[in-house]
Design an enzyme around this catalytic site. Structure first.
Site, mmCIF file in Angstrom:
data_model
loop_
_atom_site.group_PDB
_atom_site.id
_atom_site.type_symbol
_atom_site.label_atom_id
_atom_site.label_comp_id
_atom_site.label_asym_id
_atom_site.label_seq_id
_atom_site.Cartn_x
_atom_site.Cartn_y
_atom_site.Cartn_z
ATOM 1 N N LYS A 1 -15.414 16.243 12.323
ATOM 2 C CA LYS A 1 -16.574 16.175 13.210
ATOM 3 C C LYS A 1 -16.687 17.499 13.955
ATOM 4 O O LYS A 1 -15.872 17.816 14.809
ATOM 5 C CB LYS A 1 -16.461 15.011 14.190
ATOM 6 C CG LYS A 1 -17.800 14.696 14.817
ATOM 7 C CD LYS A 1 -17.817 13.314 15.419
ATOM 8 C CE LYS A 1 -19.249 12.883 15.706
ATOM 9 N NZ LYS A 1 -19.337 11.605 16.351
ATOM 10 N N TRP B 1 -20.954 15.275 11.345
ATOM 11 C CA TRP B 1 -19.903 14.936 10.380
ATOM 12 C C TRP B 1 -19.950 15.894 9.192
ATOM 13 O O TRP B 1 -21.019 16.223 8.690
ATOM 14 C CB TRP B 1 -20.089 13.514 9.860
ATOM 15 C CG TRP B 1 -19.879 12.456 10.898
ATOM 16 C CD1 TRP B 1 -20.823 11.626 11.418
ATOM 17 C CD2 TRP B 1 -18.656 12.108 11.544
ATOM 18 N NE1 TRP B 1 -20.265 10.785 12.348
ATOM 19 C CE2 TRP B 1 -18.934 11.061 12.442
ATOM 20 C CE3 TRP B 1 -17.333 12.591 11.458
ATOM 21 C CZ2 TRP B 1 -17.958 10.465 13.241
ATOM 22 C CZ3 TRP B 1 -16.358 11.997 12.252
ATOM 23 C CH2 TRP B 1 -16.681 10.959 13.129
ATOM 24 N N THR C 1 0.861 -1.183 0.000
ATOM 25 C CA THR C 1 0.000 0.000 0.000
ATOM 26 C C THR C 1 0.896 1.232 0.000
ATOM 27 O O THR C 1 2.073 1.140 0.356
ATOM 28 C CB THR C 1 -0.894 0.040 1.257
ATOM 29 O OG1 THR C 1 -0.038 0.082 2.395
ATOM 30 C CG2 THR C 1 -1.811 -1.155 1.337
ATOM 31 N N GLU D 1 -5.651 -3.160 -1.791
ATOM 32 C CA GLU D 1 -6.182 -4.379 -1.160
ATOM 33 C C GLU D 1 -7.298 -5.028 -1.967
ATOM 34 O O GLU D 1 -7.734 -6.132 -1.647
ATOM 35 C CB GLU D 1 -6.736 -4.035 0.242
ATOM 36 C CG GLU D 1 -5.672 -3.703 1.268
ATOM 37 C CD GLU D 1 -5.332 -2.214 1.320
ATOM 38 O OE1 GLU D 1 -5.554 -1.516 0.304
ATOM 39 O OE2 GLU D 1 -4.838 -1.754 2.362
HETATM 40 P P1 ADP Z 1 -3.507 3.619 0.055
HETATM 41 O O1 ADP Z 1 -4.645 2.795 0.568
HETATM 42 O O2 ADP Z 1 -2.197 3.166 0.509
HETATM 43 O O3 ADP Z 1 -3.727 5.119 0.156
HETATM 44 P P2 ADP Z 1 -4.501 3.010 -2.520
HETATM 45 O O4 ADP Z 1 -3.913 3.479 -3.781
HETATM 46 O O5 ADP Z 1 -4.805 1.602 -2.341
HETATM 47 O O6 ADP Z 1 -3.441 3.411 -1.493
HETATM 48 O O7 ADP Z 1 -5.743 3.933 -2.162
HETATM 49 C C1 ADP Z 1 -7.030 3.464 -1.878
HETATM 50 C C2 ADP Z 1 -7.915 4.585 -1.442
HETATM 51 O O8 ADP Z 1 -8.017 5.589 -2.449
HETATM 52 C C3 ADP Z 1 -9.343 4.193 -1.189
HETATM 53 O O9 ADP Z 1 -9.492 3.599 0.067
HETATM 54 C C4 ADP Z 1 -10.066 5.524 -1.307
HETATM 55 O O10 ADP Z 1 -9.960 6.268 -0.119
HETATM 56 C C5 ADP Z 1 -9.282 6.222 -2.364
HETATM 57 N N1 ADP Z 1 -9.981 6.115 -3.651
HETATM 58 C C6 ADP Z 1 -9.777 5.229 -4.626
HETATM 59 N N2 ADP Z 1 -10.600 5.454 -5.672
HETATM 60 C C7 ADP Z 1 -11.361 6.523 -5.336
HETATM 61 C C8 ADP Z 1 -12.408 7.254 -5.984
HETATM 62 N N3 ADP Z 1 -12.843 6.969 -7.204
HETATM 63 N N4 ADP Z 1 -12.951 8.300 -5.309
HETATM 64 C C9 ADP Z 1 -12.535 8.640 -4.065
HETATM 65 N N5 ADP Z 1 -11.556 7.992 -3.418
HETATM 66 C C10 ADP Z 1 -10.968 6.938 -4.033
#
Ligand code: ADP
Length: 543
Positions: free
Chosen positions: A440, A445, A185, A331
């Site tokens: 918050k 929220w 990640t 993930e």
């Molecule tokens: P990391 O989890 O290490 O930041 P990732 O590249 O796996 O790296 O990022 C996943 C996260 O990116 C998601 O949990 C979400 O918060 C965000 N994300 C992915 N796609 C979108 C999307 N289309 N819109 C908003 N957030 C997104």
């Protein structure tokens, strides 16, 4: 009673063999780091994958289960590694070139990479940490230029490694549940964690993203892969393109908007993927320097962070190019949802349609999702009730690599995404925040994502990132950092508050606005809120 159907393991080798048989003439085009263009067919790709696999076995002594690192841009050699390494049962561990030295060192030692394939232009990044890498025995240099030298020990050039090897191979019999690839990640919320993909998850994910409700790809398409192969397996596109027979175009390090547009024009690309910041840059460049001839580009698939309705609308209105939003995580292999309109939405107004397309979308078959509220109850699908998004499915992680930590998993087998979202009655999921980014205020929220989207729809705001800052009375209040499109036209706080009051209740509207020159970004181009919070704590965000 078992069904009477063959046991046919879904492995990456079967994808490669399929492309060799069905699409031997389709093309893989690479714009290499030194600026030259390279092109060959999927037939040639298959032969070189065999050479690479033979070299891994015969010259490097790689065996099943060995971890092999790649530290490279998007290009044909990296695609060869995506097939050659898992083909013999080893694991293709793509290392994110944009992480800090400390994180890179941690990842390589933690995964126990035996060999690393590294682009010559990226060698200096590894030289810095090489003495601390405990398990790496050899470095294979890709795209070495004339006069290339390095302080890395035990190096060999990629072409030298494979040139004398047979271009056929008897692939070993693999189990579809064997590990195939690994990606850590990006560490936005702590040290990176390893996600180990299987052949089966990789195959099923690729089969799904090509389908009409997802990416909608076929052998008519020429696809530019902007999403890096060094993070989240380029969204599985190097596997998907061989299944569909789409031509694949690789930009390596040519990722500036001008360079992307030049490649789009030259290769007549009609589909592409990428994070929103890339497409925002391309849009602005097209506005500044409109192309002489209409681009062949029809559609771009976006994920990684929120695609705003304003970008979708402007791109479509000005250039006839459609943005499709997808959501996913390292993930989840990574893609889990996509947002396309359905037949029943065809008669809605443009504004209503854009609202749907700005959501993260419907889950793919093979993925299930639910939203769980603070009270532990599953939230109704009413498009309003927020909670944590949880997912499970055929390409969702069940455990991180080499750790027993179960914080991200529920007792009943779901993965906790850390995203806060809603799901509406039509099944469209919408992210309102990440758990750690939620604001918050006075017990209510506030969604930073909604505020950012609204601010970025302002004609003079290029980027906006909203964080929570401590407040004596309300516990937290939102602070908006903004980047102006035209710095000579500042926007007053009163103007911004009035502008937001169209869509937000008073308590949701930020009291603080700070103009900055650019929003800090993470290794994969997302707004780095950890960094913004740090700047705030250091007193560097002055109104
Ligand atoms: P990391 O989890 O290490 O930041 P990732 O590249 O796996 O790296 O990022 C996943 C996260 O990116 C998601 O949990 C979400 O918060 C965000 N994300 C992915 N796609 C979108 C999307 N289309 N819109 C908003 N957030 C997104």
């Amino acid at each position: 009673m078992n069904g009477l159907i063959m046991d046919y393991p879904l492995t990456t080798n079967t994808i490669l063999n399929y492309a060799k048989s069905a699409f031997p003439d389709k093309k893989l085009i690479s714009h290499l780091p030194n600026g030259t263009r390279h092109e060959y067919t999927y037939g040639a790709l298959e032969r070189r994958c065999c050479q690479l696999a033979n070299a891994l076995k015969n010259k490097l002594g790689i065996t099943k289960g060995d971890m092999i690192g790649t530290f490279a841009w998007n290009h044909y050699q990296h695609v060869e590694l995506y097939y050659g390494i898992p083909g013999i049962g080893a694991i293709c561990h793509t290392i994110n070139i944009r992480l800090s030295s400390q994180q890179t060192e941690f990842i390589i030692n933690h995964s126990e990479d035996k060999v690393i394939f590294v682009d010559a232009t990226l060698v200096p990044l590894l030289e810095k940490i090489a003495p601390k890498l405990e398990t790496v025995e050899k470095y294979i240099i890709i795209n070495a230029h004339d006069g290339f030298t390095t302080s890395l020990l035990n190096t060999i050039h990629y072409e030298k490694l494979i040139e004398d090897q047979l271009d056929t191979i008897q692939w070993p019999k693999l189990n579809e549940n064997d590990a195939c690839g690994m990606c850590y990640t990006s560490g936005t919320t702590g040290m990176p964690k390893g996600v180990l993909y299987s052949h089966r998850s990789t195959y099923l994910h690729a089969m799904t993203i090509l389908s009409p409700n997802a990416g909608n790809y076929s052998n008519d398409d020429i696809i530019l892969l902007i999403v890096p192969q060094f993070h989240v397996m380029a969204w599985g596109f190097p596997y998907m393109c061989l299944l569909t027979g789409s031509d694949m175009v690789m930009p390596s390090l040519h990722l500036q908007p001008e360079a992307i547009i030049r490649i789009l024009e030259l290769e007549k690309v009609n589909k592409a993927n990428g994070v929103p910041s890339i497409w925002m840059g391309v849009y602005e460049e097209l506005k500044k320097n409109p192309p002489k001839k209409k681009l062949a580009l029809e559609e771009y698939l976006v994920g990684g962070s929120a695609l705003t309705a304003s970008l979708v609308e402007n791109f479509e209105k000005d250039f006839g190019i459609k943005g499709v939003q997808a959501w996913g995580m390292t993930e989840t292999s990574p893609l889990g949802t996509a947002s396309r309109l359905q037949k029943k939405h065809k008669d809605l107004t443009l504004k209503e349609q854009l609202k749907i397309r700005a959501k993260q979308g419907i889950e793919f078959p093979g993925i299930e999702m639910r939203v769980v509220g603070d009270n532990g109850q599953i939230a109704p699908r009413d498009g309003r009730t927020m909670g944590e998004l949880q997912v499970k499915g055929a390409w969702v992680i069940k455990s991180y690599f080499k750790t027993n930590n179960r914080d991200n998993f529920t007792d009943d087998g779901w993965f906790r995404t850390g995203d806060v979202s809603t799901i509406d009655a039509d099944g469209y999921m919408e992210i309102t925040d990440r758990t750690k980014d939620l604001i918050k205020s006075g017990g209510e929220w506030i969604s930073s994502v909604a505020l950012e989207s609204a601010l970025m729809a302002h004609p003079n705001i290029k980027e906006a990132a909203v964080i929570a800052v401590p407040d004596k009375k309300w516990a937290e209040r939102p602070l908006a950092t903004i980047v102006l499109t035209d710095i000579n036209k500042p926007i007053s706080k009163e103007e911004l508050k009035k502008y937001l009051s169209k869509d937000f209740a008073n308590y949701q509207i930020p009291d603080y606005y700070v103009t900055i020159s650019q929003v800090p970004k993470t290794s994969v181009g997302k707004f780095d809120k950890k960094e913004i919070r740090k700047l705030y704590a250091e007193g560097k965000l002055k109104q």
